[in-house]
Structures are given as C-alpha cells and as structure tokens.
Design an enzyme around this catalytic site. Structure first.
Site, PDB file in Angstrom:
ATOM      1  N   LYS A 199       0.839  -1.206   0.000  1.00  0.00           N
ATOM      2  CA  LYS A 199       0.000   0.000   0.000  1.00  0.00           C
ATOM      3  C   LYS A 199       0.870   1.250   0.000  1.00  0.00           C
ATOM      4  CE  LYS A 199      -4.260   1.520   1.928  1.00  0.00           C
ATOM      5  NZ  LYS A 199      -4.922   0.932   0.764  1.00  0.00           N
ATOM      6  N   ARG A 243      -3.203   2.922   8.713  1.00  0.00           N
ATOM      7  CA  ARG A 243      -3.461   1.566   8.172  1.00  0.00           C
ATOM      8  C   ARG A 243      -2.173   0.766   8.141  1.00  0.00           C
ATOM      9  NH1 ARG A 243      -8.156   2.765   4.193  1.00  0.00           N
ATOM     10  NH2 ARG A 243      -7.845   5.004   4.006  1.00  0.00           N
ATOM     11  N   GLY A 275      -7.693  -8.236   5.182  1.00  0.00           N
ATOM     12  CA  GLY A 275      -8.539  -8.345   6.370  1.00  0.00           C
ATOM     13  C   GLY A 275      -7.816  -8.825   7.609  1.00  0.00           C
ATOM     14  N   MET A 320      -5.358  -7.243   9.287  1.00  0.00           N
ATOM     15  CA  MET A 320      -5.026  -6.215  10.264  1.00  0.00           C
ATOM     16  C   MET A 320      -5.986  -5.042  10.138  1.00  0.00           C
ATOM     17  SD  MET A 320      -0.930  -6.571  10.286  1.00  0.00           S
ATOM     18  CE  MET A 320      -0.821  -6.556   8.525  1.00  0.00           C
ATOM     19  N   ARG A 328      -5.577   0.671  -9.751  1.00  0.00           N
ATOM     20  CA  ARG A 328      -5.046  -0.686  -9.977  1.00  0.00           C
ATOM     21  C   ARG A 328      -5.348  -1.086 -11.416  1.00  0.00           C
ATOM     22  NH1 ARG A 328      -9.556  -2.984  -5.887  1.00  0.00           N
ATOM     23  NH2 ARG A 328     -11.307  -2.325  -7.146  1.00  0.00           N
ATOM     24  N   HIS A 337     -17.749 -38.328 -20.422  1.00  0.00           N
ATOM     25  CA  HIS A 337     -18.159 -38.452 -21.819  1.00  0.00           C
ATOM     26  C   HIS A 337     -18.811 -37.164 -22.316  1.00  0.00           C
ATOM     27  CE1 HIS A 337     -20.993 -39.608 -25.039  1.00  0.00           C
ATOM     28  NE2 HIS A 337     -19.980 -40.368 -25.419  1.00  0.00           N
ATOM     29  N   SER A 372       2.363 -39.559 -28.261  1.00  0.00           N
ATOM     30  CA  SER A 372       1.432 -38.513 -27.872  1.00  0.00           C
ATOM     31  C   SER A 372       0.969 -38.855 -26.465  1.00  0.00           C
ATOM     32  CB  SER A 372       0.256 -38.477 -28.845  1.00  0.00           C
ATOM     33  OG  SER A 372      -0.621 -37.440 -28.482  1.00  0.00           O
ATOM     34  N   CYS A 421      -2.165 -34.995 -26.298  1.00  0.00           N
ATOM     35  CA  CYS A 421      -3.490 -34.834 -26.873  1.00  0.00           C
ATOM     36  C   CYS A 421      -4.593 -35.004 -25.826  1.00  0.00           C
ATOM     37  CB  CYS A 421      -3.693 -35.819 -28.031  1.00  0.00           C
ATOM     38  SG  CYS A 421      -3.615 -37.540 -27.513  1.00  0.00           S
ATOM     39  N   TYR A 441       4.488 -30.413 -29.594  1.00  0.00           N
ATOM     40  CA  TYR A 441       3.202 -29.766 -29.831  1.00  0.00           C
ATOM     41  C   TYR A 441       2.193 -30.183 -28.765  1.00  0.00           C
ATOM     42  CZ  TYR A 441       1.563 -34.244 -31.700  1.00  0.00           C
ATOM     43  OH  TYR A 441       1.204 -35.565 -31.819  1.00  0.00           O
TER      44      TYR A 441
END
Lengths: 889, 889
Positions: A27, A97, A106, A108, A341, A457, A774, A841, A861
């Site tokens: 921060k 802060r 959350g 602190m 941001r 399936h 493969s 594959c 590949y």
C-alpha cells in the site's frame, strides 16, 4: 544520524516508489508511486517495515529517531493540508493503516478519523456544517480506536449502539440524529474506561503513537501468524504503517465519490468510463443503494472535474502502461485519487486493448501478449450471457464446455432429435451421457448432466463439438423416467425453458439474454498473429470428423493431434455394422462386417486429409471397450424379463437373449482398465487391419488427386513394447499391400499414446521403434491417481472445496505426479531416439498452465479441442516468453 | 600340432568333465562327468563345438587334425568295446547325436545304429541270435540316415512302411516279421537312391563322417536359427557331436532296461527305487505297454545287478550330491548307465531329502534350502490328487488357490449353503464371484469360475481362506440361470460330482481320489527352521479374521501385514447394518448405524490382537466402493419392472425403488478407480472414526488383560499427501480420546498403502509423515498397466499364449514397470525417513520370484495369504542366500 524510517508522500512528490515494496509495504509503495505519477493523492507518510521489525527486536521499544522523523513528517503534512492535528479550528484528521509487502487481506485493522476529540469534533462540525456528520465520525473513531488499539470487545460497542437505536425507535445507524451520536460517544468512552481501565486519550499525538504501535503489534496476532503459515509468508517481513490525511466525499453538494476506468472494460474502447455519486463516500458507490451517474453526466455536471479526470487517465496509462481502474473522491470541489489498480476487463476488451496499446506504442508485443488471459479468448468463439442482466441461477456445476445457450429441456437423445426437428431449441439434460446419446447431443444447444467430471463423456464430446456444456451439477435430481428435474424444491419439466452457461457452469431458470461472439474481428486476428510469432510449441486439434477439422483449421490448428476413430462408429449408418462386427461368432463373420465398414472409414479419413491438406493427421486406432457399442445390458434384461412375463416368445426374443449373452460376455467391471485400446487390435487384428487399410487407401487416393496427406497412425493404450511392435508390423504390412495395389506410396508415421504409467516407465524402449509419442494425459492422470474420469467428479469436488487438492488434475496437469512421469518419459524418449516427435493430446492441451509445463519439458506440440486452439496458441506464446500469466498490479 | 577337437570317455576316465560344457555341449559334458564318476557308461567320444564353428568358418571344410583325432578315438573305442566298426563278426554300432551348451530340445536329429550295412547286419543277427532284431535296427538306420543325413523326405519311408504293413495285414511295426523288414531295407535303399541320387554308403567310416557333418549342419537349419532367436541363444555357440557305442537291452533274457531313483521321489525315503523291464529297450519302459517290475523283484531276479545298482546309487549321490534319476540298460548281463540327472520329486520328498542330506553331511544347510522349490511347500498344506490315477480332465483354468477338492456342483451361494447343510460336499461354480457370494464360498470345498484372473475376487478370497480354487476357466459355459455347465459338448448339472485341482488348475469329471497333506511332520519343521535362520525379509500374513490369523501364525507368520476390514462387513449379522449405514440420508443416521457396528468391529480386532499377541497387526481402513455392499442394480431393476407389470404397489415397492435410487447414485463406471479407499474415509470421516475407535478400544482392552497388541493402522489408496495427513490426524485424535477414556495407552503406527503410481512418485513426501508403507502390488499393477484385475484375464491369457507377456504380472511382479515404481518409492522413502518400515501385501508377497525382487530392493517384510507363508519364508531364505532357484542339472 539515525536510519530513515519515515517516507513522506504528497505535493506531487514522494520519498518512496513502487520498487520499495519490501520497505514500504504494498500500500505504501502504491501511494508513493501514485504521488510520483502526479496524481492528487491525499498526502501522508509511511513508516517502514524495518521500523516494525526493530520494534519487535527491541522488546516493543521504538527504534531511535522514529518519533522525530514522524514529527517532522507530520508537520510537513499539516503545512500541505493547511490543517493541524488537534487544531480547534481546522483539525487535521488521519487514517492509520497497516500494509505488508504481501497482501494479507482483512488480517489487520485500520483506524480512521484519528485526531478527533471532544474539542476537534466541534471544529469538524463547524467546518463541515454538519454536526451529525462530525459526531458520527467521532463515534466511529472511538469505536475502532477502542477495539483495535485498546482491546475493548467489539460487541460492547455494538450492544450500546443497538440500545440507542431502540431508544430512538430507528432501524439503521444512519437514522440516528446528532444528539444520539453525542450520547453514544459518551457511552463508548465510558465503556473504554471500564474495560480498558484508562481514558480514551484526548491528545491526538498520543492517539497517533498508540495507533502506530497497535498496527505494529497486529503483525504478531495469532490470527496473522496463522494466516502467514497457511500462505507461506515469512514472519520476517513486518508491516509498514500508512498515515494519510482523511478526505470526505460526503461533505455536501460539491463533494462526491466515484470509480473510473481509463478505457471501457467491456469493449476495450479508448474512452474514459465510470460512475459517480454526489455527496457520498466511496463505499456508497459500491453498495449500490443510490443509482450512480455515468461519466457522460459528470461531464455535464462538473466539466472541470471531468477534464481533470481525463488528464489523470492519460497520466495513469502513461505511467502504469495498462488500463487502470481508479477510485476518486471530490471533497468540496477538490479532486483526490485514492487508489488505482490494473483494470479487469472482458476477453474481447483485453484483446482490443492489447492490440491498441501496441499500435499506440504504449507496450511491446511481448507485453501485450502477457496482458490477455488465454482463457479469455474463448469469448471470441462462444456467446456469453449479458453480464449486466440479473440472472436466476438455480444451480452450478462444472464448466465443461464454454458458451451460453437457451432452450427447452429434454431428457433423451430421441426427444432431443424430435423436438429440434420441430424447430425448437433444446437443452439435453441427463444424469450422464454415453455413446448412444451422441445424435441427441448433436442437435442440442447445450448439454447438462448431473454427474461426471471435466473429462466425462459429456464434457469431452461437447468440447469436441464446441457445444455449451455443464456437467457434474450435483444439485439437480434428474428423473429421466418421469422427465422432471428437481432442484431445491423447484421442478423443471420437459419443454420448460432453461439457460446454460458453459463458461461459468451456471444453470439459469428461463430464457436469459445472450451476446454473440465475433471471432472475425481484426484485433483478434492481429493478436493471434503476434502469439504465433512468439510461440515454440506447435498447436494441433483433436478432431474426429471433417467439419471439426475445418473449424480447428480456421482457429489456427496446425494439424490433427488426435482423431478418435470410434466416434465415427457411432454414426447412425455405422452402428448396426459395428454391432454386427462385435456380435460376430467367427473371424470370417467379423471380417465381413469390417469389409462393409471399410469404405465408410475410408471416406471419413479422406475428408480429414482434405480438411488438413498438407498438415499431419494423427489417427488413433479403435480405443473404447466393444460393449460401448452394444445395447445397454440393464435395458435388455428388463425387456427380456417383461417379454417372458407377458408370455411372448419367438425368434425376436431368442435374438435378444443371444445379444444379451454377448453383452454379458463383453461387459466388464472396470471397462477403462479392460479389453480396449491396442488390446482390441491385438486380439482382433482384423479391426486394426481394416482401419490401417482405410487410412492408407484414403491417403493414396487423396494424393492422386493432388493432395498432401500426412497420416500418423497412433496405437492406443500401449503398456508393453510387444504390443506396439506387433501393431506396428501389422500397419507396415497393410501399408505395403495398399501402396502396391494403389501404385503410389505415401509417407506416414507410426507412434503410440503414452497413457498408462508403464508406458512412461519404459518410454526409452518404445521410443527406439516409434516415430512419435502422444501423451494421453486424461488416461495417464486417471491411472496415475487411480481416479476414474467418469466417477471421480463428486469426490474431486469435495477435495477441491476442502483444499486437499489445489486444482482438478483433469483440468490442470498434476506436475508433481503425472508431470513427473511425462518428464521422465520425454527424457528417456529423446535419449533413445533424438528424432522422435513428442506431443500431448489430452484435455490438458488446452489448459494454459499445463501448456506452460509442456513447453518447459520440451514437447513439440499440444493438441486440444478445436475451440481451445486459440487458447493454446496464446498459452504457448506466453510460455515461450516466460510470462507466468496475466498479472494484476 | 593341431588343436584338440575330440574328447574320449570310457574305461573309467574321460578327457572332459562338466566344467567343459561350452566346449563339449551339455550332453558331452554330462557323459564325461558320469564316466569320471566311475559309472559304467557306454564309451565313446565328443567332437567339440569349436570344431563345428571352424567347420562353418572354413566353408564346411573339416578343421585340420579332426579326422586324425577321430580315427584315434575310434580305434580306442573299438579296443575297449572288443568290437570293430564294419567288422563282419563283432560289428561296433554307434549313436551320433548333437549337443549344444544350451538345451535346444528336439531341434536336431540323432542317428542310431550307425555302422550297419548289408554285411554287418548279418553279423548282428548272428551275434544277437535275433534276425528280426538285426533287420529292424538296419531298417531304422536306413530310415534316419536317409532323412537326417541325406535329406530324403520322411513321408516316403512312412508310406513304404504303411504299404508293407498292409501287405502283411498287420497293424503295428512290431508285428512285421524279419522277411518284411529285409524287404523294407531294400525299398528304403531304393528310395534313397531315387530321391538323394546316391547310394546309401555301405562303408561305416563314410557313414560316420557324413553323420558328423549332418549334425554340424543341423546347427544352421532355419528351424534351429528360429529357435535360437526365440530363446535368445547366441548363434556363436555351435553344437558338439557325441559318438557313442550302442548298447541293447532287448537282446534276450539276460538283457533289460530300467529307470532308478536314488531315493523315493514321492516320499523322499532313502531307498533305491525304480522299475525294470526285462528284454526291452529304454523306450519300452517309458511307453508302458508291458508292466515293469519293481526293484524289489529285480533284487530277487538279478541280485548281482541290484547290488551293482545300489553301489552306483551311492556313487551317484556322493558325486552329484543330490538325488539322481538314472537310466540303465543290461546287455546280456552287463550293466550300463545311460543317463543320470537330478531326480524330480514331490514337495514332501524334496523337504525330507533336503533335511536328510543335511543330517547325512552330504550338503550344507544353504544348499539344502536351494533344493526345494518354494512352491512345492504347499503340498504340506493342501491335499493333492493321487498322481498315479488317470484323471478325466475336462478343462483347465488358472490355479488360483491350491488344493484338491471333490463335491457336488452348485451355482449360487444360497444353494451352496443349503446343500452343505444336508452334509453334502459342494463345489461352487460361477461365472465370477462377488462379495455377496462369500457365505457360499465359506461352505464350498472349492470355487470354480469361468472368468477372472489370479487376483479376481474369487481368487483372492479363496486364497485367503486357503480354499481350493480355479478361475478364468474359459472353456466352461456356465449358465447360472438354468444351472448347467457346458464344456466341449459335455453337460454338467447341479448335483453332479466334479473334482477341482487348485494346484494345477484342472477341472476333473466325477470323483477323483485325493491324498491328504501333513503340515506337522518333523522334517517340515526342521526345514522351515533352516529357512528362517537364513532369511532377512520378515514374513507376515494377510488375514481378516481370527481363524485365519491363527492359521497364519501356525504357518510361521510374524504378524498380520493386511487385515481387510471390509471382509468383516459382509458377515450375515453385519450386512444389514452396513446397508443401513450406506443408505443413510444424513450423517446422523449414518453415525447411528456405525454406532451399532462399533462393538462388532471391536470384537473382530480383539480376536486378531489375541491371535497375534506380541506381533504387529496391520489393519486397513474400509477400502471397496460402497455399492459392493448393496443389492445388485440389475436384479433390482428387473424386480421393480416385474412388480409394476403385475400391478403390485405399496410400501415394499416404494422401498425397493428408494434402494434402487441410492444404488444408482452410488454405482460407478469404473469402481476400482472410483469412490473407495481413503476417499471414503475422507468424505465420510465418521467411518474412519468408528474403525479407529474400534481398533484402539480393542487394543486397550486386550492390553489390560495382559496382552501385547501392536496395531498398525493403514490408510488405503492414498494418492495425495493431504489425504494421508488428514486421515492420520483423525486417527491420532481418536487415539487420544480412547486412551483417555480407557486410561491406558497403546503404542501404534499409522502408515499407508502405496498402490497407485502417484503415491510411489511422491513417496518421499509421504514418508516424512508415515510410520510405514505397504506396497499394494495388486492395485499398483492394475493402475501401472491399466489392466483391470477382474477383467484382464482373457487378454492376459492371450498375451501369454502369444508370448507378448512372459509372465502374468498379477502373479509375478513386473520388475521393469511396477518394480521400477516400487524401487523408486523405496529409495525416496528411505532417504526421507530412515526409520520407515517397508512391506508389501499384494498377492506377489507369496510368489517366490517376486519375493527375490522385494529382498533385492530392501523391503522389511512381505505379507501373503496364510497358506503361502511357508512359501514366502523359503523364498526369502533363498533370496538371502542368492540362490536363483531350484536348479535342475
């Protein structure tokens, strides 16, 4: 001279910047960076994490020089703000802060409105012209300071607040008048006195010191320590403390709060975009109680503020080199930027923004490629539900295949066909699907199942078809017999409308509104060209029929990495032949049936070679257990039992009984581990022969027509070297025969799937005789874990919920287990045969994180569903560029 | 001087010995060794393999010096024999045989009676006083010389022989008179002349040279080359040629042939044992046409020969240091020993002989341990069928669990119980068994299934029970509905008698005669003590109930390596409770059912701790998929369909439908890879809790009674570290609770099975938190190969037939694949946790070859069925001694 512990920011300059995140926390570094970027950030200062660590090292004594540096920073802040801490005229109010280098959301607490006391509250009332506002601030300050700094139980304050509301007969805090809030401040202070044994300090300097120490100490609360353990955050980081001037957007009609995007996050259009709520704090905008104004209205209302925001947007993009999502507050006409941001965006926007920013010279091509989540690209290929609609989500399952579809519910493949013939859109809902449902799946807009996982399936077939699909939707009780779905008391019957969101796994009641996809945009094409230039991995598609192959090629596939020939066997004209082949009592009879299948398979392959002219087409021999092609055992048993009960007899019953006998013979306890894959081709070589013949004949004929076929024949489920060698010999023999008969010859490869652990373990020996491997990572995951693809959905879901598993291993490759086998096999294979071609594959071929792994272990590949091809192309590019993934600042 | 190619043997001395196997071949070395041992071996000489190799190197020219050495050896032989090659008075006859260093049975031919021609045949007739004998020898010589040496087709001679028999109107060769044989010799010579284009050489010297060359050439026939390829025998060995004097046992009443054993091969008794046939050749003894005399009769008839044989037996045992099985011939009162080899023996004999020989000081304990095949020890534990009976074997399956049983055929577990209640012995015949058949299996004498492999349900359960079992008997068509088995046209109906040989996998028609086993013999105890002293591996048993644990302990088990708690759940009093637990709609309902199971499980465990007092008891948490405990889906569906058809309704039907719904919900496509193992314990922690509680309570209570329980709790089917950690935590928590309540504490271990590849791959991480691993090699084999234990029987059988697989991987561990995973896991585990205890509890724990592997990779113990414990103890001893296995000389 003491060490520097305090870093000031404000007045257009900061002592820190984003590189000092370790010292200033996330921060603090962000506030410094924003200030340096010339943004009107409320000024303040950050006390370094180092100070925090020294504080703990020295038994909670302040490090030397810290107090003096704070005093100096505070007076600088007072000057800049034109206000003073504790002033009875223009009192400066502060927020205090925590902020560590790594986010601990959350964990602190924060103290707001520090600086208020019995005197300054009156000054605030005067200055703001709003006594209620001032005492509400004071009430809140006592409450948080009391609990966070002095350790008073939060419930004590809550009870007092409730009593007060009862006394005034109101329901909400905001309805309490100033008098009530004044009364509460007194009561809260009494509570502090009683529980903490001391007065709430009236001196703002003391307040500040105590708040700072409380933030330091919050680093070592049991809760924070536990959180760090869970997230493996080192204890030695410490937290910084950010002290910043308070600003208020709710100080009347010249105040307000809003959020803005430097470009449109839905479309990517380069136009300031945002919402604004007059006389409100930031949280009111988010809460959505009042309807905020669009920026177009802000421009009319406050042209000056709008102009400032436009300039700030320019500045933000130049500075951060990406779209920013920022929060701002206008306090009595003065604009403050509170936070910025990286802006979240849709896939379509992400691509447009990436391409535009390259054109604008704002980012390099490499950076631009890192700015889009591969997964986001599916938005170009599938419709989505309008994000601005409010949808009635009745259940959520696994997002098996993306898209958005609306249709009438049907419960059987037959009903799906019938209803769609009438022109009605249908959603096929089943407990699970099987090969017999294919024709129903083809006509359905979406498939929804109550059971099954990401590689069940339904999921695999739907993805292959590019069809919207949600599976494993446990909450649905699907009664296929009575044609009704029950879900949380709601009943949905045949013919009712349902909407299915395959991208998010949602099931929505009724007809939702969809937005169409546009894969033909210029930006998309440009973006994919950049990705292709960057990647090293090839990208192929899993496609079983020419139509899918064409789609895949359109999406950029460089060949077929997996054609599952069994899918051809389920077509209406084939199934009877296939059944005859299986039911055959002798080899001769089986050969006769195969003879009839041959021309059909040949034309299938011809179509694939055509669609992939010049590119490799990997064809896998028949893989699934034969009983998948036969009628269901349970149904047959019932039919026969009923026929007998009714006293029916005759040849039809006898035939049914004959079929049942064969079905029983073929049925298996665990078909996935049974008589399938190359085990079929070895025990029934005539099947492999027919398939090899069909492939070679198709290739020869296509070549004679001037085409360039590149068949690669793949032997499935090999676990023994001898299995592969025997099938390879058969293929080579059939090749010779066909080439002689056709008087041409076509170059081809023979390889195998690596899909059981044993194949990976003996990969070196197989590699010596194989042209390619493969990796069938679906089956390999299944056997390495011992998780059935079809049955593991429910317990994998529970494992994910309970964090026993970080990711579904059927979605993202398990690098530790399955990946270790893949890597071992790759190393052995390359060593034994440097010319071997290695691909994958399984469904993981379309998963970005898995693609990175495949790139890293050096595959040639990946192959995935046609609709995942763009995703894989981008993931491959990012892997090559070493981008971990889309990064949020 | 030329190299030495010819090695003479005879007259009490030989130039070679058994160390020269490479040079003289197996047969040549054996003949030399026998001669050296002082045995009356017919003299002769061996031409070395080296000569054979040089012959091929030099384009089939004889190496220099060979002929001269042969001439010299021959004249030495003639002198010794008092006969001369080609002599018209006392002609020497020779046998010429091949003999390579490695056995190639039947690959190369033999020429007998070499030296006969038109002249010497008459001398033989005179000398033997048997013209028919002489011409039969001559006829045979022409026939083999013609085909083996001159390449005449064998069928030509066969046809001529057949014609001659027709002409004489006789059926057997032996019925042809001398005149016919003379005629045949002429015809055979004409056939040679016609087909080979040359005269059968009359000169015995030329015959010998040609026969030698033919043996040399037989090394390189396509058939021999093919055989060597198949058996990986190098081509560079070459074959030796053995030339030996012929002797005849069929030269009248002072001649004869026989076989002898130096000790009784059935009982091991130290007494010369054998059979003898006067006036006969060795093959007549084997053919069994005439009934041979026992040695007791020989002693009376020819005391001198018997005395010589006794002396020879002594000599043989001293020389070979093991029981010998020898062939001998008496030619006109003179004794010749033709062959000797290590005598095959029954298991009972093997043990007695081994123990006796140690006592006699003939062999060391180590050698003695190597003399018994571990597998043979089961003969002490199970009855066998009388080996001397002629049995009508109607089918052969896999020998799943040894023993011999006779009973009436039944087809359902219920029928088995009913019929056995009537006092009838029953054989339970099914296509396959499942958990529901357990009560039927318990009362059956044997279990016979048409399907399933060595680790199918029937096989595993039967072995656990020590019950005779044959599985995967494909040839049987079992029609359970109509209660009939069809096998090769034969029908066997309920109630018919059947005999089952679980040791050899044979199914025998009717009632066969059994011989009982005797595990209590002194020799057995002595032998097992030697084995225990030698071994390093511990041996435990897989036992689920106290009775099995007691059996196991009696057989020498050092603890329980696997108690499958689910087997306790199938007992009649438990199943309804288990079903209630599974059908429970809520956790509370499930807990209530578990509450009732708790005391039952507790008493189970108490019994196990008692039976294994002082020894470890490894208890596995519930493992199988829950639907195994529920009624079969198909049966329910039919029942419901029929009830509806009949218009029945009411609460019973509704309940059935309710059960069916739950059965459907729980049913899985691939239950082996589904919701089972620790996945159950994680999704239903209350089940693990109940089991842990029952274990700890039983242990505490047994300890309070003065016992020494050593519980080891085993988490099944772990694939993720988190699965193990979570279950371990649960166990530890329950342990604390029970110890507090019982006010004692019992030391215990928590470990896991390694039974999916992923667990092996991450073994290092699991080892850090586990006290022990037990390799579940059944499941590990299943998942590593992707072979279902229940379904792979048929294709594994085909793979074995076609030599794609050398061994069934469910019987003998696949070292290359599964073994690689085991070894990897062992290494990782030992490195991560040197104190971890490593064992194996798959079926491989009782397989000798696998036990050797487990010894080699350094496991601490193996665990197997109680009835395999002695086998494992011996195998472990042999592994430690580095004995490869029982070796036949």
């Amino acid at each position: 001279m003491s060490k520097k512990f305090v870093y000031f920011f404000g007045g257009g300059a900061a002592e820190g910047d984003r590189s000092k995140k370790d010292l200033l926390g996330g921060k603090g570094a962000g506030l410094a960076e924003m200030t340096n970027a010339g943004l009107p950030v409320p000024p303040g200062f950050t006390i370094s994490t180092e100070a925090c660590l020294l504080y703990f090292q020295d038994e909670k004594n302040l490090p030397q020089g810290l107090q003096a540096q704070m005093d100096e920073a505070l007076s600088r802040l007072e000057k800049l703000a034109g206000q003073a801490l504790g002033s009875s005229e223009r009192p400066l109010l502060l927020s205090v802060r925590s902020g560590a280098a790594l986010s601990m959301p959350g964990m602190m607490d924060t103290v707001l409105n520090l600086g208020l006391n019995d005197v300054t509250v009156q000054a605030l009332a005067r200055w703001s012209g709003d006594e209620r506002f001032a005492y509400d601030c004071y009430r809140r300050f006592v409450q948080t300071f009391g609990s966070v700094v002095l350790g008073v139980q939060k419930s004590s304050f809550e009870e007092l607040l409730d009593d007060e509301k009862k006394r005034w007969g109101v329901r909400y805090d905001s309805e309490l008048p100033a008098a009530a809030l004044k009364e509460l401040v007194d009561q809260f202070q009494q509570a502090v006195r009683k529980q903490a044994g001391l007065e709430l300090p009236q001196d703002p300097q003391i307040q500040l010191g105590m708040a700072r120490d409380a933030v330091f100490r919050s680093w070592n609360t049991p809760r924070a320590i536990k959180y760090r353990q869970m997230h493996e955050i080192p204890d030695t980081l410490g937290t910084a403390v950010n002290v910043q001037m308070m600003v208020f957007g709710n100080l009347g009609e010249r105040s307000g709060s809003g959020v803005g995007f430097t470009r449109n996050p839905s479309t990517g259009q380069r136009l300031l975009y945002g919402e604004f709520l007059p006389n409100a704090q930031g949280e009111d905008v988010v809460a959505g109680v009042r309807t905020p104004l669009q920026f177009s209205e802000l421009e009319k209302k406050w042209p000056d503020i709008y102009r400032q925001l436009s300039e700030i947007a320019e500045k933000l993009e130049r500075h951060y080199r990406d779209v920013q999502d920022f929060e701002f507050t206008v306090q009595q006409g003065k604009l403050y930027i509170l936070q910025t941001r990286t802006g979240k965006r849709t896939g379509v926007a992400a691509v447009k923004i990436a391409v535009d920013m390259v054109r604008e010279g704002l980012v390099s091509q490499q950076e631009a490629l890192g700015r889009v989540e591969p997964q986001q690209l599916v938005q170009f290929l599938h419709p989505i539900f309008d994000p601005s609609d409010r949808l009635e989500v009745i259940a959520t399952g696994l997002p098996a295949s993306p898209g958005a579809a609306v249709g009438r519910v049907v419960f059987t493949a037959g009903d799906a066909v019938q209803m769609s013939k009438k022109g009605e859109p249908v959603i096929l809902v089943r407990n699970e699907t099987s090969a017999e449902d294919i024709h129903g799946m083809e006509v359905a807009r979406a498939i929804l199942t109550a059971r099954g996982g990401m590689t069940s399936h339904a999921a695999v077939v739907a993805r292959g078809m590019g069809k919207c699909c949600v599976v494993g939707c446990d909450a649905l009780k699907v009664d296929e017999r009575n044609k009704v779905i029950t879900v949380n008391g709601l009943e949905i019957r045949e013919g009712d409308f349902l909407s299915v969101d395959g991208t998010a796994g949602r099931v929505i009641k009724g007809k939702a509104h969809t937005i169409a996809a546009d894969p033909s945009s210029d930006e998309f094409a440009d973006f994919m060209r950049m990705a292709d230039a960057a990647r090293a991995l090839g990208v192929r598609a899993n496609a079983d029929i020419p139509r899918d192959a064409q789609t895949a090629r359109r999406f950029g596939a460089e060949g077929i990495g997996l054609c599952r020939t069994e899918h051809m066997f389920f077509a209406e004209d084939r199934l009877p032949l296939v059944q005859r082949m299986i039911l055959a009592a002798s080899e001769a009879e089986r050969r006769a049936a195969l003879e009839q299948l041959l021309p059909l398979q040949r034309s299938d392959f011809f179509g694939l070679f055509q669609a992939m002219d010049g590119l490799p087409v990997t064809i896998r021999f028949l893989d699934p257990p034969l009983h998948e092609f036969l009628p269901k055992r349970e149904e047959l048993v019932v039919e026969i039992a009923l026929a007998k009960e009714r006293g029916q007899a005759g040849p039809e019953l006898a035939e049914k009984e004959q079929v049942l006998r064969r079905v029983r013979e073929l049925s298996e306890f665990n078909p996935m581990l049974g008589h399938r894959g190359c085990r079929l081709g070895i025990t029934y070589p005539e099947i492999s022969e027919m398939q090899a013949r069909a492939i070679f004949q198709a290739a020869c004929r296509f070549q004679k027509e001037g085409g360039h076929p590149h068949p690669e024949i793949m032997i499935p489920l090999v676990s023994l070297l001898a299995e592969f060698s025997e099938q390879k010999k058969l293929v080579e023999r059939v090749g010779r025969e066909v080439f002689e008969a056709e008087r041409v010859s076509v170059p081809y490869h023979v390889g195998t799937m690596i899909e059981v652990p044993r194949a990976a373990l003996i990969a070196g020996r197989i590699a010596r005789v194989a042209d390619f491997f493969s990796f069938g990572t679906n089956d390999l995951t299944q056997s390495t874990f011992g998780f059935s693809r079809d049955d593991s959905g429910p317990f994998i879901a529970e494992y994910l919920n309970r964090r026993l598993l970080a990711r579904d291993p059927f979605v993202t490759l398990d690098e530790e287990g399955v990946g270790a086998l893949v890597q071992m096999a790759v190393e052995k294979a390359r060593k034994a045969n440097p010319r071997i071609q290695l691909g994958i594959c399984g469904e993981h071929g379309g998963d970005p994180q898995s693609v990175r792994f495949f790139h890293r272990v050096g595959l040639d590949y990946v192959s995935c569903s046609p609709f995942r091809v763009p995703v894989a192309r981008l993931a491959a590019a990012q892997a090559a560029l070493g981008e971990s993934h889309y990064t949020t600042a």
